[in-house]
Design an enzyme around this catalytic site. Structure first.
Site, PDB file in Angstrom:
ATOM      1  CG  ASN A  97      21.527  86.239 -63.886  1.00 18.34           C
ATOM      2  OD1 ASN A  97      21.518  85.385 -63.181  1.00 18.34           O
ATOM      3  ND2 ASN A  97      21.705  87.755 -63.557  1.00 18.34           N
ATOM      4  CB  ALA A  98      17.270  88.979 -66.849  1.00 16.25           C
ATOM      5  CE1 TYR A 130      12.137  83.169 -60.596  1.00 13.00           C
ATOM      6  CE2 TYR A 130      12.537  81.236 -58.965  1.00 13.00           C
ATOM      7  CZ  TYR A 130      12.999  82.240 -59.668  1.00 13.00           C
ATOM      8  OH  TYR A 130      14.336  82.150 -59.798  1.00 13.00           O
ATOM      9  N   GLY A 186      23.503  91.725 -57.762  1.00 14.26           N
ATOM     10  CA  GLY A 186      23.448  90.282 -57.111  1.00 14.26           C
ATOM     11  C   GLY A 186      24.113  89.381 -57.906  1.00 14.26           C
ATOM     12  N   PRO A 195      20.439  77.065 -58.903  1.00 15.73           N
ATOM     13  CG  PRO A 195      21.279  79.415 -58.933  1.00 15.73           C
ATOM     14  CD  PRO A 195      20.476  78.322 -59.932  1.00 15.73           C
TER      15      PRO A 195
END
Length: 248
Positions: free
Chosen positions: A91-92, A156, A19, A186
């Site tokens: 990024n994880a 999250y 991804g 994003p």
């Protein structure tokens, strides 16, 4: 014009196997960087490393479960022993789409362990060497979920909002040492995780984006490259990349 070439720099990227993470590895590798690729998916991570670097000279794949602080420390030691880290991309992420009534304590802790705690300790660890060398770039992968309220985004979204706040704290503390710290936020990105969403639900979500589509991983990766430029004067910022889904 900013020079995004990274020849001679070492970049540590977490969540690297597929991804968006894989796109980041490809983008930084194409700009001449050495890559420390970190993911819990050992097979996928090694396959990407072999594809990009068959000789094993410029990509070091490391397996780590970032919920484990010993593993986080081990990644930092291995990376610095291979090549001092100049750029870190946190990024994880551990996604979770559950209402506040359904989220268990264990799930809450897991989400924050990967999305926030690992970023904190990885950044603090690599920043030690960055301070000594007088240069460093850190990019934290946030999310529109940390800037808006969604019915199933308690854990999250909270973790990503906290990551944005942490970005500013690190930026303030590390700026005197030539280190910039920024966040990229994003909305939906065209990754296997997003493509696993029900087609009708995905179409409805996409229809809410003024540009009429979701972002590609390469578009997000290019923004990260920009923020890691050697002559960048940007720090403590959060860059939205959402096709107009959130305008401010």
């Amino acid at each position: 014009m900013l020079d995004t070439r990274l020849t001679g720099r070492t970049v540590l990227i977490t969540g690297s196997a597929q991804g968006l993470g894989a796109a980041l590895v490809r983008a930084f590798h194409a700009e001449g960087a050495r890559i420390v690729a970190v993911d819990v998916d050992e097979a996928g991570n090694r396959a990407l490393a072999r594809e990009l670097d068959p000789q094993g000279e410029r990509v070091l794949p490391l397996r780590a479960d970032l919920r484990d602080l010993d593993a986080v420390a081990g990644v930092c030691r291995a990376a610095e022993a291979w090549s001092p880290v100049d750029v870190l991309v946190n990024n994880a992420a551990r996604p979770l789409a559950k209402s506040l009534w359904e989220t268990t304590p264990e799930e809450w802790d897991d989400v924050f362990a990967v999305n926030l705690r690992a970023a904190f300790f990885l950044t603090r660890a690599v920043a030690t060497g960055m301070r000594e060398r007088g240069f460093g770039r850190v990019v934290n992968m946030a999310s529109i979920a940390g800037q808006t309220a969604r019915p199933t985004g308690a854990a999250y979204g909270s973790s990503k909002a906290a990551l944005i706040a942490l970005t500013r704290v690190f930026a303030t503390e590390l700026a005197p040492h030539g280190i910039t710290v920024n966040a990229v936020s994003p909305a939906m990105v065209d990754t296997p995780m997003v493509r696993s969403i029900d087609a009708d639900a995905l179409a409805q979500l996409t229809a809410q984006v003024p540009l009429g589509r979701i972002a590609t991983p390469d578009e997000v990766a290019r923004l990260c490259l920009f923020l890691c430029s050697a002559d960048s004067f940007i720090t403590g910022a959060t860059y939205d990349i959402n096709g107009g889904a959130l305008m401010r």
